[in-house]
Write a protein that holds these residues in place. Sequence first.
Motif, mmCIF file in Angstrom:
data_model
loop_
_atom_site.group_PDB
_atom_site.id
_atom_site.type_symbol
_atom_site.label_atom_id
_atom_site.label_comp_id
_atom_site.label_asym_id
_atom_site.label_seq_id
_atom_site.Cartn_x
_atom_site.Cartn_y
_atom_site.Cartn_z
ATOM 1 N N UNK A 283 -42.964 36.078 0.571
ATOM 2 C CA UNK A 283 -42.198 36.355 -0.545
ATOM 3 C C UNK A 283 -41.050 35.527 -1.037
ATOM 4 N N UNK A 284 -40.361 36.037 -2.013
ATOM 5 C CA UNK A 284 -39.268 35.238 -2.534
ATOM 6 C C UNK A 284 -37.869 36.323 -2.304
ATOM 7 N N UNK A 285 -36.766 35.636 -1.666
ATOM 8 C CA UNK A 285 -35.762 36.241 -1.333
ATOM 9 C C UNK A 285 -35.822 37.484 -0.338
ATOM 10 N N UNK A 286 -36.650 37.320 0.627
ATOM 11 C CA UNK A 286 -36.725 38.450 1.826
ATOM 12 C C UNK A 286 -35.787 38.126 2.604
ATOM 13 N N UNK A 287 -35.062 39.149 3.050
ATOM 14 C CA UNK A 287 -34.182 39.051 4.329
ATOM 15 C C UNK A 287 -34.994 39.424 5.397
ATOM 16 N N UNK A 288 -35.120 38.306 6.399
ATOM 17 C CA UNK A 288 -35.795 38.913 7.614
ATOM 18 C C UNK A 288 -35.184 39.762 8.546
#
Length: 145
Positions: free
Chosen positions: A53-58
């Motif tokens: 995904x785009x901009x996912x904070x792991x």
Amino acid sequence: MAAKESAMKKIVIKVEMPCDRCRSKALALVAATRGVDSVALAGDARDQLVVAGHGVDSVKLAGALRRKVGPAEIVQVATEAKKKDAGGRGDDKKPPAAPAAAAIPAVLYYQYPPPQPPVGFVYEPPATGYAYGYQARPDSICSIM
């Protein structure tokens, strides 16, 4: 302000999921997260989640999985660069640099005004008698004062 374009991320998280109910709960939690495009199970024991995904904070994603499902560990975080295919050639053009005057500072702060010098107060009693509304009584027999 314009939104910053984020590159596609591929995150692999190992989660302890002993049953099918735990797997479906983890998949639903990750799929409901903002920025997630796809979720898949991986690994021989089906104990790894592959999130793209785009901009996912792991880190936040792993924390949510720890709270809701069980022990979770980030295995891999990979960023895929965007590839532009313009007629079969890979043109690597850099975007024009923003002028220095229009740059936004990385840290925002508030600057307080300089302290003012102290003002000296001088108390002077009224010239005649007491303050407004009160008059001295010469025949006062008040014993309190």
